[in-house]
Motif scaffolding. Structure first.
Motif, short mmCIF file in Angstrom:
data_model
loop_
_atom_site.label_atom_id
_atom_site.label_comp_id
_atom_site.label_asym_id
_atom_site.label_seq_id
_atom_site.Cartn_x
_atom_site.Cartn_y
_atom_site.Cartn_z
N LEU A 92 0.83 -1.21 0.00
CA LEU A 92 0.00 0.00 0.00
C LEU A 92 0.86 1.26 0.00
O LEU A 92 0.58 2.22 -0.71
CB LEU A 92 -0.94 0.01 1.21
CG LEU A 92 -1.95 -1.14 1.31
CD1 LEU A 92 -2.83 -0.95 2.53
CD2 LEU A 92 -2.80 -1.25 0.05
N ASP A 96 0.90 3.89 -3.29
CA ASP A 96 0.46 5.28 -3.18
C ASP A 96 1.48 6.28 -3.70
O ASP A 96 1.16 7.46 -3.87
CB ASP A 96 0.15 5.62 -1.71
CG ASP A 96 -1.09 4.91 -1.19
OD1 ASP A 96 -1.97 4.58 -2.01
OD2 ASP A 96 -1.18 4.68 0.04
N ARG A 106 -5.03 7.61 2.33
CA ARG A 106 -5.15 6.18 2.57
C ARG A 106 -5.75 5.98 3.96
O ARG A 106 -5.25 6.51 4.92
CB ARG A 106 -3.77 5.51 2.48
CG ARG A 106 -3.69 4.08 2.95
CD ARG A 106 -4.35 3.11 1.99
NE ARG A 106 -3.68 3.03 0.70
CZ ARG A 106 -4.07 2.22 -0.29
NH1 ARG A 106 -5.14 1.44 -0.11
NH2 ARG A 106 -3.44 2.21 -1.45
#
Length: 307
Positions: A92, A96, A106
């Motif tokens: 993640l 991003d 997020r």
């Protein structure tokens, strides 16, 4: 004995999330381990920022609940789940980055590269990926080195060139990042990018429990169906939800020109496929009887989630 046994689905999910959070905090403590020199504070802070205080912890939940079918000690399953979650969180952070999806939000807060800086975010992701393999090889996971080796190899393959990282490359190529835009094989792409880690969460319990060929095959089918269902639900949410609900920017797939199950099948077709996948996941678990009711509920939860 599973510490969440006897609790309703939502409570079990929340209990595993809390236990995973506590374990990750312990694993990311200030004190260096044997053969480590120091743990730089800024790097630790970024790793904690990217891995704590957020998410449903679905992937470790799958490890815990699949392992419970074989009476694997809860602490061992949770440790394996923490390794998997570390890799998910690293992905993640890197997803991003400006060079990838270029997201500023997020889980309802600034992404790691916005909170810190790009270099720190990259290193935090690298370190979370690396610590996952420290965790998955620990003796506490299983007394047999052969089982730990199988787990480690399975996690590496789910994460790497033929799994998540390979899927991410296919996704970028499908956006036209490297020349002419060529629509990817969406099913293979999502089996790799999203499905591979979810699938690992399901088969990890079978590996930890030294499952029979038949039982392992059932978890394999269930895990593949669940992974695809998760992605279809995600595609639908990206199209139909908003940033406040999702905790991240909505409409990203369309903005980046991604080919998804929704663009491929249409909304109605995607919903029907999602329904069929939940049925397939349910059928795969038939041999476990009511012991697999939590995993059946997980498939429905994945299909019906709102964020």
């Amino acid at each position: 004995m599973n510490a969440t046994s006897g609790k309703p689905f939502t409570q079990r999910l929340e209990a595993t999330a809390s236990a995973t959070e506590a374990l990750l905090l312990e694993l990311l403590a200030d004190k260096p381990l044997e053969n480590e020199i120091i743990r730089p504070q800024r790097l630790l802070e970024a790793m904690r920022y990217g891995s704590l205080n957020g998410g449903k912890r679905l992937r470790p939940f799958l490890v815990v609940e699949s392992a419970a079918l074989f009476d694997v000690p809860h602490s061992a399953a949770l440790l394996a789940g923490a390794a998997l979650e570390s890799i998910h969180c690293y992905s993640l952070i890197h997803d991003d980055l400006p060079s990838m999806d270029n997201s500023d939000l997020r889980r309802g807060k600034p992404t790691a590269h916005k909170q810190f800086d790009e270099a720190t975010a990259i290193l935090a992701g690298d370190a979370l990926l690396t610590i996952a393999f420290d965790i998955i090889t620990r003796d506490e996971i299983h007394p047999k080195a052969e089982v730990r080796l199988k787990l480690t190899r399975a996690l590496a393959r789910a994460s790497g060139i033929g799994g998540m990282a390979g899927g991410q490359m296919m996704d970028l190529a499908g956006e036209g990042r490297f020349g002419d835009k060529t629509p990817p094989d969406v099913e293979k792409l999502q089996q790799m990018k999203t499905g591979a880690l979810l699938h690992f969460g399901c088969i990890a319990g079978g590996l930890l429990g030294e499952a029979s060929v038949k039982d392992y095959a059932a978890l394999d089918i269930y895990g593949k169906a669940l992974g695809e269902a998760f992605q279809i639900a995600d595609d639908l949410l990206d199209l139909e939800s908003d940033a406040a609900t999702l905790g991240k920017p909505a409409g990203q797939d369309d903005a980046l020109g991604k080919t998804t199950f929704v663009t491929l099948l249409g909304v109605d077709g995607a919903r029907q496929r999602l329904k069929n996948l939940v049925s397939k996941a349910d059928e795969a678990l038939a041999g476990f009887g009511d012991r697999a009711d939590v995993l059946r509920a997980t498939a429905r939860f994945v299909a019906e989630r709102q964020n």
